[in-house]
Design a protein around this motif. Sequence first.
Motif, PDB file in Angstrom:
ATOM      1  N   VAL A 206       0.837  -1.208   0.000  1.00  0.00           N
ATOM      2  CA  VAL A 206       0.000   0.000   0.000  1.00  0.00           C
ATOM      3  C   VAL A 206       0.869   1.255   0.000  1.00  0.00           C
ATOM      4  O   VAL A 206       0.563   2.240  -0.695  1.00  0.00           O
ATOM      5  CB  VAL A 206      -0.946  -0.009   1.222  1.00  0.00           C
ATOM      6  N   LEU A 207       1.948   1.221   0.757  1.00  0.00           N
ATOM      7  CA  LEU A 207       2.847   2.379   0.789  1.00  0.00           C
ATOM      8  C   LEU A 207       3.468   2.634  -0.583  1.00  0.00           C
ATOM      9  O   LEU A 207       3.562   3.785  -1.028  1.00  0.00           O
ATOM     10  CB  LEU A 207       3.946   2.156   1.828  1.00  0.00           C
ATOM     11  N   TRP A 208       3.894   1.583  -1.271  1.00  0.00           N
ATOM     12  CA  TRP A 208       4.469   1.757  -2.610  1.00  0.00           C
ATOM     13  C   TRP A 208       3.399   2.191  -3.609  1.00  0.00           C
ATOM     14  O   TRP A 208       3.669   3.002  -4.496  1.00  0.00           O
ATOM     15  CB  TRP A 208       5.148   0.473  -3.066  1.00  0.00           C
ATOM     16  N   VAL A 209       2.206   1.673  -3.471  1.00  0.00           N
ATOM     17  CA  VAL A 209       1.104   2.108  -4.332  1.00  0.00           C
ATOM     18  C   VAL A 209       0.863   3.603  -4.150  1.00  0.00           C
ATOM     19  O   VAL A 209       0.734   4.365  -5.121  1.00  0.00           O
ATOM     20  CB  VAL A 209      -0.181   1.303  -4.022  1.00  0.00           C
ATOM     21  N   GLY A 210       0.792   4.042  -2.890  1.00  0.00           N
ATOM     22  CA  GLY A 210       0.586   5.457  -2.618  1.00  0.00           C
ATOM     23  C   GLY A 210       1.711   6.315  -3.152  1.00  0.00           C
ATOM     24  O   GLY A 210       1.475   7.399  -3.711  1.00  0.00           O
ATOM     25  N   TYR A 211       2.938   5.836  -3.001  1.00  0.00           N
ATOM     26  CA  TYR A 211       4.086   6.611  -3.475  1.00  0.00           C
ATOM     27  C   TYR A 211       4.056   6.793  -4.989  1.00  0.00           C
ATOM     28  O   TYR A 211       4.195   7.912  -5.486  1.00  0.00           O
ATOM     29  CB  TYR A 211       5.384   5.913  -3.058  1.00  0.00           C
ATOM     30  N   PHE A 212       3.877   5.710  -5.720  1.00  0.00           N
ATOM     31  CA  PHE A 212       3.907   5.811  -7.178  1.00  0.00           C
ATOM     32  C   PHE A 212       2.714   6.603  -7.720  1.00  0.00           C
ATOM     33  O   PHE A 212       2.852   7.366  -8.676  1.00  0.00           O
ATOM     34  CB  PHE A 212       3.948   4.423  -7.811  1.00  0.00           C
ATOM     35  N   ALA A 213       1.538   6.420  -7.119  1.00  0.00           N
ATOM     36  CA  ALA A 213       0.357   7.125  -7.610  1.00  0.00           C
ATOM     37  C   ALA A 213       0.426   8.626  -7.322  1.00  0.00           C
ATOM     38  O   ALA A 213      -0.098   9.436  -8.104  1.00  0.00           O
ATOM     39  CB  ALA A 213      -0.908   6.525  -6.988  1.00  0.00           C
ATOM     40  N   LEU A 214       1.068   9.005  -6.216  1.00  0.00           N
ATOM     41  CA  LEU A 214       1.162  10.419  -5.856  1.00  0.00           C
ATOM     42  C   LEU A 214       2.430  11.061  -6.408  1.00  0.00           C
ATOM     43  O   LEU A 214       2.382  12.096  -7.070  1.00  0.00           O
ATOM     44  CB  LEU A 214       1.110  10.572  -4.335  1.00  0.00           C
ATOM     45  N   GLU A 215       3.578  10.449  -6.139  1.00  0.00           N
ATOM     46  CA  GLU A 215       4.824  11.032  -6.635  1.00  0.00           C
ATOM     47  C   GLU A 215       4.921  10.909  -8.151  1.00  0.00           C
ATOM     48  O   GLU A 215       5.669  11.655  -8.793  1.00  0.00           O
ATOM     49  CB  GLU A 215       6.008  10.325  -5.971  1.00  0.00           C
ATOM     50  N   GLY A 216       4.152   9.993  -8.725  1.00  0.00           N
ATOM     51  CA  GLY A 216       4.187   9.821 -10.175  1.00  0.00           C
ATOM     52  C   GLY A 216       3.836  11.091 -10.933  1.00  0.00           C
ATOM     53  O   GLY A 216       4.492  11.451 -11.914  1.00  0.00           O
ATOM     54  N   PHE A 217       2.802  11.803 -10.482  1.00  0.00           N
ATOM     55  CA  PHE A 217       2.458  13.036 -11.197  1.00  0.00           C
ATOM     56  C   PHE A 217       3.473  14.136 -10.915  1.00  0.00           C
ATOM     57  O   PHE A 217       3.696  15.013 -11.755  1.00  0.00           O
ATOM     58  CB  PHE A 217       1.017  13.482 -10.900  1.00  0.00           C
ATOM     59  N   ASP A 218       4.117  14.106  -9.730  1.00  0.00           N
ATOM     60  CA  ASP A 218       5.215  15.041  -9.463  1.00  0.00           C
ATOM     61  C   ASP A 218       6.329  14.873 -10.487  1.00  0.00           C
ATOM     62  O   ASP A 218       6.826  15.846 -11.063  1.00  0.00           O
ATOM     63  CB  ASP A 218       5.805  14.771  -8.076  1.00  0.00           C
ATOM     64  N   PHE A 219       6.736  13.622 -10.694  1.00  0.00           N
ATOM     65  CA  PHE A 219       7.774  13.336 -11.677  1.00  0.00           C
ATOM     66  C   PHE A 219       7.331  13.779 -13.073  1.00  0.00           C
ATOM     67  O   PHE A 219       8.109  14.353 -13.839  1.00  0.00           O
ATOM     68  CB  PHE A 219       8.109  11.849 -11.700  1.00  0.00           C
ATOM     69  N   GLY A 220       6.087  13.494 -13.391  1.00  0.00           N
ATOM     70  CA  GLY A 220       5.576  13.865 -14.713  1.00  0.00           C
ATOM     71  C   GLY A 220       5.602  15.360 -14.946  1.00  0.00           C
ATOM     72  O   GLY A 220       6.028  15.829 -16.007  1.00  0.00           O
ATOM     73  N   VAL A 221       5.168  16.127 -13.961  1.00  0.00           N
ATOM     74  CA  VAL A 221       5.186  17.584 -14.080  1.00  0.00           C
ATOM     75  C   VAL A 221       6.610  18.081 -14.259  1.00  0.00           C
ATOM     76  O   VAL A 221       6.896  18.946 -15.100  1.00  0.00           O
ATOM     77  CB  VAL A 221       4.530  18.246 -12.848  1.00  0.00           C
ATOM     78  N   GLY A 222       7.546  17.543 -13.485  1.00  0.00           N
ATOM     79  CA  GLY A 222       8.942  17.959 -13.603  1.00  0.00           C
ATOM     80  C   GLY A 222       9.516  17.678 -14.975  1.00  0.00           C
ATOM     81  O   GLY A 222      10.195  18.524 -15.570  1.00  0.00           O
ATOM     82  N   MET A 223       9.242  16.499 -15.516  1.00  0.00           N
ATOM     83  CA  MET A 223       9.766  16.136 -16.833  1.00  0.00           C
ATOM     84  C   MET A 223       9.141  16.952 -17.953  1.00  0.00           C
ATOM     85  O   MET A 223       9.751  17.148 -19.005  1.00  0.00           O
ATOM     86  CB  MET A 223       9.553  14.642 -17.087  1.00  0.00           C
ATOM     87  N   LEU A 224       7.923  17.431 -17.740  1.00  0.00           N
ATOM     88  CA  LEU A 224       7.207  18.150 -18.796  1.00  0.00           C
ATOM     89  C   LEU A 224       7.471  19.653 -18.796  1.00  0.00           C
ATOM     90  O   LEU A 224       6.913  20.375 -19.629  1.00  0.00           O
ATOM     91  CB  LEU A 224       5.698  17.904 -18.660  1.00  0.00           C
ATOM     92  N   LEU A 225       8.314  20.133 -17.882  1.00  0.00           N
ATOM     93  CA  LEU A 225       8.605  21.572 -17.845  1.00  0.00           C
ATOM     94  C   LEU A 225       9.018  22.134 -19.211  1.00  0.00           C
ATOM     95  O   LEU A 225       8.496  23.173 -19.636  1.00  0.00           O
ATOM     96  CB  LEU A 225       9.698  21.869 -16.820  1.00  0.00           C
ATOM     97  N   PRO A 226       9.956  21.511 -19.921  1.00  0.00           N
ATOM     98  CA  PRO A 226      10.372  22.096 -21.210  1.00  0.00           C
ATOM     99  C   PRO A 226       9.390  21.817 -22.345  1.00  0.00           C
ATOM    100  O   PRO A 226       9.532  22.380 -23.428  1.00  0.00           O
ATOM    101  CB  PRO A 226      11.715  21.394 -21.482  1.00  0.00           C
ATOM    102  N   VAL A 227       8.402  20.970 -22.095  1.00  0.00           N
ATOM    103  CA  VAL A 227       7.464  20.578 -23.150  1.00  0.00           C
ATOM    104  C   VAL A 227       6.201  21.433 -23.123  1.00  0.00           C
ATOM    105  O   VAL A 227       5.743  21.929 -24.161  1.00  0.00           O
ATOM    106  CB  VAL A 227       7.089  19.089 -23.015  1.00  0.00           C
ATOM    107  N   LEU A 228       5.641  21.634 -21.937  1.00  0.00           N
ATOM    108  CA  LEU A 228       4.369  22.342 -21.818  1.00  0.00           C
ATOM    109  C   LEU A 228       4.526  23.851 -21.615  1.00  0.00           C
ATOM    110  O   LEU A 228       3.697  24.632 -22.098  1.00  0.00           O
ATOM    111  CB  LEU A 228       3.557  21.766 -20.652  1.00  0.00           C
ATOM    112  N   ALA A 229       5.560  24.250 -20.899  1.00  0.00           N
ATOM    113  CA  ALA A 229       5.724  25.675 -20.574  1.00  0.00           C
ATOM    114  C   ALA A 229       6.424  26.415 -21.707  1.00  0.00           C
ATOM    115  O   ALA A 229       7.452  25.960 -22.204  1.00  0.00           O
ATOM    116  CB  ALA A 229       6.514  25.820 -19.281  1.00  0.00           C
ATOM    117  N   ARG A 230       5.879  27.549 -22.093  1.00  0.00           N
ATOM    118  CA  ARG A 230       6.456  28.350 -23.168  1.00  0.00           C
ATOM    119  C   ARG A 230       7.307  29.506 -22.659  1.00  0.00           C
ATOM    120  O   ARG A 230       8.031  30.125 -23.446  1.00  0.00           O
ATOM    121  CB  ARG A 230       5.329  28.879 -24.064  1.00  0.00           C
ATOM    122  N   ASP A 231       7.192  29.838 -21.402  1.00  0.00           N
ATOM    123  CA  ASP A 231       8.014  30.902 -20.831  1.00  0.00           C
ATOM    124  C   ASP A 231       8.171  30.645 -19.341  1.00  0.00           C
ATOM    125  O   ASP A 231       7.645  29.665 -18.794  1.00  0.00           O
ATOM    126  CB  ASP A 231       7.397  32.280 -21.088  1.00  0.00           C
TER     127      ASP A 231
END
Length: 337
Positions: free
Chosen positions: A13-38
């Motif tokens: 359950v702890l690993w499930v919670g970590y991946f489901a929550l931290e997963g979008f954190d990682f995604g947002v970080g990786m998408l900085l140069p893709v989605l943001a224009r300035d």
Amino acid sequence: MELTTVWFVLIAVLWVGYFALEGFDFGVGMLLPVLARDDTERRVMINTIGPVWDGNEVWVLVAGGATFAAFPEWYASLFSGFYLPLLLILLALIVRGVAFEYRHQRPEAAWQGWWDRAIIVGSFVPALLWGVAFANLARGVPLDADHEFTGSLLTLLNPFGLLGGVVTLLLFLTHGAMFVALKTDGDIRHRARALAVRLGAVGAVAAVVFLVWAQSLTGTAVSAVVFLAAAVALVLGIDAARRGREGWAFAGTFATIALAVAGLFVAMFPDVMPSTTDAAFSLTTTNAAATPYTLKIMTWVAAVFTPMVIGYQAWSYWVFRKRIAVHHIPTAELAHR
């Protein structure tokens, strides 16, 4: 239910919670140069996870601590055999955390650019390597009679492990795009939603191949049902994003990651670290567990403090539930006064 089984479920359950929550954190970080224009849009993206990213990391700390206390033999074999990948993950998380704190300390574009790169790399490395690690954990690794890892880094970089890394990378990118679409407004919201649909389609193909492969290696009837539910959740999430239902879309990717990770634990049970050398050398919930007295004390502690931690984190998400847009971001001059 035996306490060894209870703690295996709690750690899952702890690993499930970590991946489901931290997963979008990682995604947002990786998408900085893709989605943001300035820079303003980059600040919008960072602010969507600013109040919650450090709380999300608590899940992995507790998971590691619980593994050490409840299954010390599993902890010893895992952290010695997977030492280099886990070290790289730790370093990436440290750099990423420092970047979040230091990025806004100076107004120069070069300064902020370097910390943006740190956020991107610090999000990419764990997103990839966690998948590699858990794929190998489910598949099994070479363990000898003393439960010591006898392979090398190249042993972990097998086709199944690498596919696991690609799958977590794609799912976290999709999850992050869904979160940005859910938490922002304006042009960035629409770009994030469109990207989530495209990423989700690619991720769905990779995830289905991986889950079918995992099922063929170690799966059970129960894990097959869980994996199927994960695939259905992803398809429904992508469809919800296509129709502009960001809340349901995010719930879909959240459920996909949670079910996929849960399915891997179900497929492993009662093993906690299967041995590919000889099945008799595998670590199980029985031979890797701490003493019954230790597990009993831990159970009482978990029963008291776990609801408190979950309640506090849920409250944090509720407080910071509103959308963020470009007009909410102060100008650079005001931000650095």
